[in-house]
Design an enzyme around this catalytic site. Structure first.
Site, PDB file in Angstrom:
ATOM      1  N   ASN A  20       2.506  25.670  -7.220  1.00  0.00           N
ATOM      2  CA  ASN A  20       1.830  24.484  -7.747  1.00  0.00           C
ATOM      3  C   ASN A  20       0.479  24.410  -7.052  1.00  0.00           C
ATOM      4  O   ASN A  20       0.394  24.021  -5.901  1.00  0.00           O
ATOM      5  CB  ASN A  20       2.678  23.239  -7.439  1.00  0.00           C
ATOM      6  CG  ASN A  20       1.961  21.950  -7.818  1.00  0.00           C
ATOM      7  OD1 ASN A  20       0.947  21.972  -8.516  1.00  0.00           O
ATOM      8  ND2 ASN A  20       2.481  20.821  -7.352  1.00  0.00           N
ATOM      9  N   LYS A  54      -2.007  22.525  -7.649  1.00  0.00           N
ATOM     10  CA  LYS A  54      -2.606  21.178  -7.575  1.00  0.00           C
ATOM     11  C   LYS A  54      -4.100  21.261  -7.949  1.00  0.00           C
ATOM     12  O   LYS A  54      -4.442  22.048  -8.820  1.00  0.00           O
ATOM     13  CB  LYS A  54      -2.386  20.574  -6.185  1.00  0.00           C
ATOM     14  CG  LYS A  54      -0.914  20.675  -5.764  1.00  0.00           C
ATOM     15  CD  LYS A  54      -0.569  19.888  -4.551  1.00  0.00           C
ATOM     16  CE  LYS A  54       0.915  20.054  -4.251  1.00  0.00           C
ATOM     17  NZ  LYS A  54       1.377  19.227  -3.172  1.00  0.00           N
ATOM     18  N   HIS A  84       5.657  15.014 -10.934  1.00  0.00           N
ATOM     19  CA  HIS A  84       5.400  15.326  -9.523  1.00  0.00           C
ATOM     20  C   HIS A  84       5.120  14.024  -8.774  1.00  0.00           C
ATOM     21  O   HIS A  84       4.505  13.108  -9.321  1.00  0.00           O
ATOM     22  CB  HIS A  84       4.209  16.282  -9.408  1.00  0.00           C
ATOM     23  CG  HIS A  84       4.045  16.819  -8.023  1.00  0.00           C
ATOM     24  ND1 HIS A  84       3.443  16.086  -7.026  1.00  0.00           N
ATOM     25  CD2 HIS A  84       4.451  17.980  -7.461  1.00  0.00           C
ATOM     26  CE1 HIS A  84       3.480  16.796  -5.907  1.00  0.00           C
ATOM     27  NE2 HIS A  84       4.087  17.949  -6.142  1.00  0.00           N
ATOM     28  N   GLU A  87       3.003  13.223  -6.674  1.00  0.00           N
ATOM     29  CA  GLU A  87       1.583  12.825  -6.623  1.00  0.00           C
ATOM     30  C   GLU A  87       1.165  12.153  -7.929  1.00  0.00           C
ATOM     31  O   GLU A  87       0.348  11.231  -7.924  1.00  0.00           O
ATOM     32  CB  GLU A  87       0.712  14.056  -6.316  1.00  0.00           C
ATOM     33  CG  GLU A  87       0.872  14.476  -4.861  1.00  0.00           C
ATOM     34  CD  GLU A  87       0.677  15.964  -4.605  1.00  0.00           C
ATOM     35  OE1 GLU A  87       0.095  16.665  -5.456  1.00  0.00           O
ATOM     36  OE2 GLU A  87       1.130  16.422  -3.532  1.00  0.00           O
ATOM     37  N   GLU A  95      12.136  17.553  -4.561  1.00  0.00           N
ATOM     38  CA  GLU A  95      11.017  17.532  -3.616  1.00  0.00           C
ATOM     39  C   GLU A  95      11.026  16.229  -2.820  1.00  0.00           C
ATOM     40  O   GLU A  95      10.474  15.222  -3.280  1.00  0.00           O
ATOM     41  CB  GLU A  95       9.690  17.638  -4.370  1.00  0.00           C
ATOM     42  CG  GLU A  95       9.526  18.913  -5.162  1.00  0.00           C
ATOM     43  CD  GLU A  95       8.067  19.309  -5.282  1.00  0.00           C
ATOM     44  OE1 GLU A  95       7.731  20.416  -4.894  1.00  0.00           O
ATOM     45  OE2 GLU A  95       7.262  18.481  -5.742  1.00  0.00           O
ATOM     46  N   GLY A 101       3.556  18.742   1.594  1.00  0.00           N
ATOM     47  CA  GLY A 101       2.255  18.881   2.244  1.00  0.00           C
ATOM     48  C   GLY A 101       2.239  18.436   3.693  1.00  0.00           C
ATOM     49  O   GLY A 101       1.169  18.267   4.288  1.00  0.00           O
ATOM     50  N   SER A 139       6.890  21.941   1.559  1.00  0.00           N
ATOM     51  CA  SER A 139       6.578  22.818   2.697  1.00  0.00           C
ATOM     52  C   SER A 139       7.457  24.068   2.755  1.00  0.00           C
ATOM     53  O   SER A 139       7.814  24.519   3.849  1.00  0.00           O
ATOM     54  CB  SER A 139       6.640  22.036   4.013  1.00  0.00           C
ATOM     55  OG  SER A 139       5.724  20.951   3.968  1.00  0.00           O
ATOM     56  N   GLY A 196       3.589  24.451  -2.948  1.00  0.00           N
ATOM     57  CA  GLY A 196       2.202  23.998  -2.992  1.00  0.00           C
ATOM     58  C   GLY A 196       1.330  24.872  -2.109  1.00  0.00           C
ATOM     59  O   GLY A 196       0.885  25.947  -2.515  1.00  0.00           O
ATOM     60  N   GLY A 197       1.119  24.422  -0.884  1.00  0.00           N
ATOM     61  CA  GLY A 197       0.206  25.089   0.060  1.00  0.00           C
ATOM     62  C   GLY A 197       0.362  26.604   0.132  1.00  0.00           C
ATOM     63  O   GLY A 197      -0.630  27.337   0.030  1.00  0.00           O
TER      64      GLY A 197
HETATM   65  P1  PGA Z   1       3.864  21.850  -0.451  1.00  0.00           P
HETATM   66  O1  PGA Z   1       3.826  21.186  -1.912  1.00  0.00           O
HETATM   67  O2  PGA Z   1       4.563  23.176  -0.598  1.00  0.00           O
HETATM   68  O3  PGA Z   1       2.407  22.022  -0.082  1.00  0.00           O
HETATM   69  O4  PGA Z   1       4.587  20.923   0.448  1.00  0.00           O
HETATM   70  C1  PGA Z   1       4.945  21.242  -2.744  1.00  0.00           C
HETATM   71  C2  PGA Z   1       4.678  20.477  -4.005  1.00  0.00           C
HETATM   72  O5  PGA Z   1       4.020  19.430  -3.947  1.00  0.00           O
HETATM   73  O6  PGA Z   1       5.122  20.885  -5.098  1.00  0.00           O
END
Ligand code: PGA
Length: 257
Positions: A13, A15, A99, A101, A171, A177, A217, A238-239
């Site tokens: 993802n 973002k 999601h 966010e 999640e 994050g 994460s 994500g990251g």
């Molecule tokens: P993250 O993000 O791996 O950076 O924690 C996961 C996500 O928001 O899908």
């Protein structure tokens, strides 16, 4: 993971990251190191402006492309939004829905998540539906109730044969994050509970085919342990999906026996 009944899916993802130029550079970097897909399916969910190019750029290395959200209406006066059909037409196969966010910053609710799930299926996209509890909710001890509620709302009115192909991503908000990952036991416990909710609503046959990912994460170091849980069928990353090498390490972890 349980590869006998369902697909393992590693999905990035991105973002609001990566321009078209950066997307091209990422593709160049990942191509030579991309494992030839044994079991796991790989997806990158990218900003809408990159979808069409990404479909072309990642075709050779068998990475499918997804969008990060969609609108639930088929068309209309919704400035700035895009429909599921537009995403499908651009060549994407997946779309992330709900999601945290989007729920936090763009008023996405369980009700709109449900409408978006229907719109995505109607357009022929596979929804990756995100659910998860906040730290306060975990501490109050209502995680399982909340997750069951979110899953039931998201899937309401969806036919069982369609539910089989939906992806659910667990999640926990406190892990996104933050570098703070849920333990393998915590992830496994909630993913198992999600499958139980689906089993009660749709039966064992449907429940065992649904891919349930963990997200929050997930990285090259912790992926193998999380994926060893029988009900964790992949990750939403994500990251670590922004770095080709880290992303490939996670794919390797998902390809282990
Ligand atoms: P993250 O993000 O791996 O950076 O924690 C996961 C996500 O928001 O899908």
């Amino acid at each position: 993971m349980n590869r006998r009944y369902r697909k393992t899916i590693i999905a990035g993802n991105w973002k609001m990251n990566n321009t078209l130029t950066q997307t091209k550079a990422f593709a160049e970097e990942i191509k030579p190191i991309m494992p030839r897909g044994k079991w796991c399916n790989v997806v990158l969910c990218v900003p809408a402006t990159n979808i069409q190019a990404a479909v072309r750029l990642f075709k050779d290395c068998h990475i499918a492309i997804g969008a990060e959200t969609c609108h639930y209406e088929e068309k209309g006066a919704y400035t700035g939004e895009i429909t599921a059909a537009m995403i499908k037409d651009a060549g994407a196969k997946y779309v992330i829905i709900g999601h945290s966010e989007r729920r936090q910053y763009y008023n996405e609710t369980d009700f709109t998540v449900n409408k978006k799930v229907h719109a995505a299926i109607e357009a022929g996209l596979i929804p990756i539906v995100c659910v998860g509890e906040s730290l306060e909710q975990r501490e109050l001890g209502v995680t399982m109730e909340l997750i069951a509620y979110q899953v039931k709302c998201a899937l309401a009115g969806v036919a069982p044969e369609k539910v089989r192909h939906i992806v659910i991503a667990y999640e926990p908000l406190w892990a996104i994050g933050t570098g703070k990952t849920a333990t393998a036991e915590q992830a496994g416990e909630v993913c198992q509970a999600i499958r139980t909710v689906i089993r009660k609503q749709y039966g064992a046959h449907v429940a065992r085919s649904v891919t349930i990912q963990y997200g929050g994460s997930m990285n090259a170091k912790n992926a193998a342990e999380l994926l060893a849980q029988p009900d964790v069928d992949g990750g939403l990353i994500g990251g670590a999906s922004l770095k080709p090498e880290d992303f490939v390490q996670i794919i390797h972890a998902a390809n282990q026996e």
